[in-house]
Write an enzyme that holds these catalytic residues in place. Structure first.
Site, PDB file in Angstrom:
ATOM      1  N   MET A   1      65.582  -0.051 -19.058  1.00 49.11           N
ATOM      2  CA  MET A   1      65.161  -0.351 -20.429  1.00 49.11           C
ATOM      3  C   MET A   1      65.509  -1.794 -20.775  1.00 49.11           C
ATOM      4  SD  MET A   1      66.068   3.232 -22.388  1.00 49.11           S
ATOM      5  CE  MET A   1      65.181   2.756 -23.887  1.00 49.11           C
TER       6      MET A   1
ATOM      7  N   GLY B   1      58.698   0.276 -17.069  1.00 47.22           N
ATOM      8  CA  GLY B   1      57.513   0.166 -17.910  1.00 47.22           C
ATOM      9  C   GLY B   1      56.397  -0.645 -17.290  1.00 47.22           C
TER      10      GLY B   1
ATOM     11  N   CYS C   1      62.282 -10.703  -8.009  1.00 48.02           N
ATOM     12  CA  CYS C   1      63.117  -9.976  -8.970  1.00 48.02           C
ATOM     13  C   CYS C   1      62.865  -8.471  -8.871  1.00 48.02           C
ATOM     14  CB  CYS C   1      62.809 -10.485 -10.373  1.00 48.02           C
ATOM     15  SG  CYS C   1      63.851  -9.780 -11.637  1.00 48.02           S
TER      16      CYS C   1
ATOM     17  N   CYS D   1      61.314 -14.222 -15.127  1.00 46.11           N
ATOM     18  CA  CYS D   1      61.862 -12.870 -15.031  1.00 46.11           C
ATOM     19  C   CYS D   1      63.330 -12.836 -15.434  1.00 46.11           C
ATOM     20  CB  CYS D   1      61.701 -12.389 -13.592  1.00 46.11           C
ATOM     21  SG  CYS D   1      62.357 -10.769 -13.272  1.00 46.11           S
TER      22      CYS D   1
ATOM     23  N   ASP E   1      57.318  -1.397 -23.834  1.00 54.71           N
ATOM     24  CA  ASP E   1      56.853  -0.670 -22.650  1.00 54.71           C
ATOM     25  C   ASP E   1      57.935   0.248 -22.086  1.00 54.71           C
ATOM     26  OD1 ASP E   1      54.314  -1.845 -22.743  1.00 54.71           O
ATOM     27  OD2 ASP E   1      54.948  -3.560 -21.542  1.00 54.71           O
TER      28      ASP E   1
ATOM     29  N   GLY F   1      64.548  -3.316 -23.720  1.00 59.78           N
ATOM     30  CA  GLY F   1      64.509  -3.575 -25.153  1.00 59.78           C
ATOM     31  C   GLY F   1      63.110  -3.878 -25.638  1.00 59.78           C
ATOM     32  N   GLY F   2      62.119  -3.746 -24.742  1.00 61.43           N
ATOM     33  CA  GLY F   2      60.723  -3.958 -25.103  1.00 61.43           C
ATOM     34  C   GLY F   2      60.005  -2.646 -25.348  1.00 61.43           C
TER      35      GLY F   2
END
Length: 373
Positions: A13, A127, A103, A200, A18, A15-16
């Site tokens: 996660m 996501g 990444c 990224c 998606d 924090g966005g």
């Protein structure tokens, strides 16, 4: 109905919106869901906007809303060692790296996957806009996301079969607009949050200032292919093949009055070559060599095949013939291609399936190397 309650899925996660919807959908499908926020870059930075602290607050808010436990894990050292050092080395070598590919390979689907296993994960989920499909033999095939404009298989092309076996992409069948709608209907804290851009995990920064903190810029001459001096460049690392903006020579025109583009580099002489016209002859090539060739499922050690390929993200597919020898490949284009850039990823597709890819080493025009590094 399948009982998913004993299947643990650890969601990366950010924090966005998606990854928030990813966690929500899995929770609604009955999985045992755990959220994990990855901290991969230090907060204290004098340039741009660093959002790690605020992003973690958003993860906490969403996790509380949907009723899942959440953790934060620090991968700063792994990111520096496995991604950022590579990123800097590529720029030192005159190439234009794609840190997102590395990444995903080294952090999101290696360091994070390993950490998720310590939490008891059966799968990890992110996501990303991509799909996984298991065939009758148990092999997982990675397919493009249903939203063509958001498909992220290009950045996932270095994932292994072992990684894909442990991965879920719950958003793969959705359009981005549908993801926003789901978030808004559920009242998620991130429903209206704008999408992140930039390197990224590092976020939105002034790239020139950011890079100059780690690599000293060496100014040099800017010249045309035929030797005309066009002034000074700020440092070869700041320019990529095919670039138009930032040259500072917009007012200097030849007879054809076309815009100027970066058409080549000479690292040994510290010369930046420029030329006029989007399809300048120096920008066109008909084959490339690539290394770090990797396939998402088992392939022979040496073979030749035809497929389509992308040489940069969001580019339309191009027909190619690929000859693979171990971890290297020669890729021959059906039609000449513009601005093939060393350091970027070449990614192979068979229809909807992403087969894998590699990193571009050199472009060729009629068998002769293009002067791109």
């Amino acid at each position: 109905m399948t009982d998913n309650s004993k299947i643990c899925v650890v969601v990366g996660m950010s924090g966005g919106v998606d990854s928030s919807v990813t966690a929500l959908l899995l929770k609604e499908q009955g999985y045992d869901v755990i959220g994990v926020f990855m901290k991969n870059w230090h907060d204290t930075d004098e340039f741009g906007v660093c959002t790690a602290t605020e992003d973690y607050k958003d993860v906490a808010a969403v996790a509380d809303q949907i009723g899942i436990p959440y953790y934060s894990v620090n991968f700063e050292k792994e990111y520096w060692d496995r991604v950022f050092e590579y990123f800097l080395a590529e720029y030192r070598a005159g190439r234009t790296p794609n840190p997102d590919v590395m990444c995903n390979k080294e952090i999101k689907f290696k360091a994070f996957l390993d950490y998720a296993m310590t939490l008891g994960a059966d799968y990890v989920a992110t996501g990303h806009y991509a799909q996984v499909k298991r065939d009758e033999n148990g092999t997982v095939h990675m397919l493009r996301g249903a939203d063509n404009g958001k498909d992220q298989t290009y950045f996932l092309s270095q994932l292994s079969q072992e990684q894909l076996q442990k991965t879920l992409f719950p958003l793969g069948h959705l359009q981005k607009s549908e993801v926003r709608e789901i978030a808004e209907r559920a009242g998620l804290a991130t429903a209206k949050k704008k999408d992140s851009t930039g390197i990224c995990f590092i976020g939105e920064k002034n790239f020139k200032q950011f890079l100059s903190q780690y690599l000293p810029a060496q100014k040099g001459r800017m010249m045309t292919i035929d030797g005309r001096d066009m002034g000074e460049h700020a440092g070869l690392m700041y320019y990529t093949i095919g670039q138009r903006g930032g040259l500072g020579i917009g007012g200097q025109h030849g007879g054809d009055n076309q815009p100027w583009f970066v058409v080549g580099k000479d690292l040994s002489q510290n010369i930046l070559y420029v030329g006029q016209g989007f399809y300048h002859e120096a920008l066109m090539s008909n084959s490339l060599d690539a290394s770090v060739i990797h396939f998402t499922r088992e392939m022979p050690e040496e073979f030749t095949f035809e497929c389509t390929a992308k040489f940069r993200y969001r580019q339309p597919d191009s027909h190619v013939r690929v000859h693979v020898r171990g971890d290297k490949a020669e890729v021959v284009f059906a039609e000449p291609q513009r601005a093939i850039t060393p350091g970027q990823a070449v990614v192979f597709y068979d229809g909807k399936e992403c087969l894998g890819g590699g990193m571009i080493d050199m472009a060729y025009k009629n068998g002769q190397p293009c002067q791109y590094i």
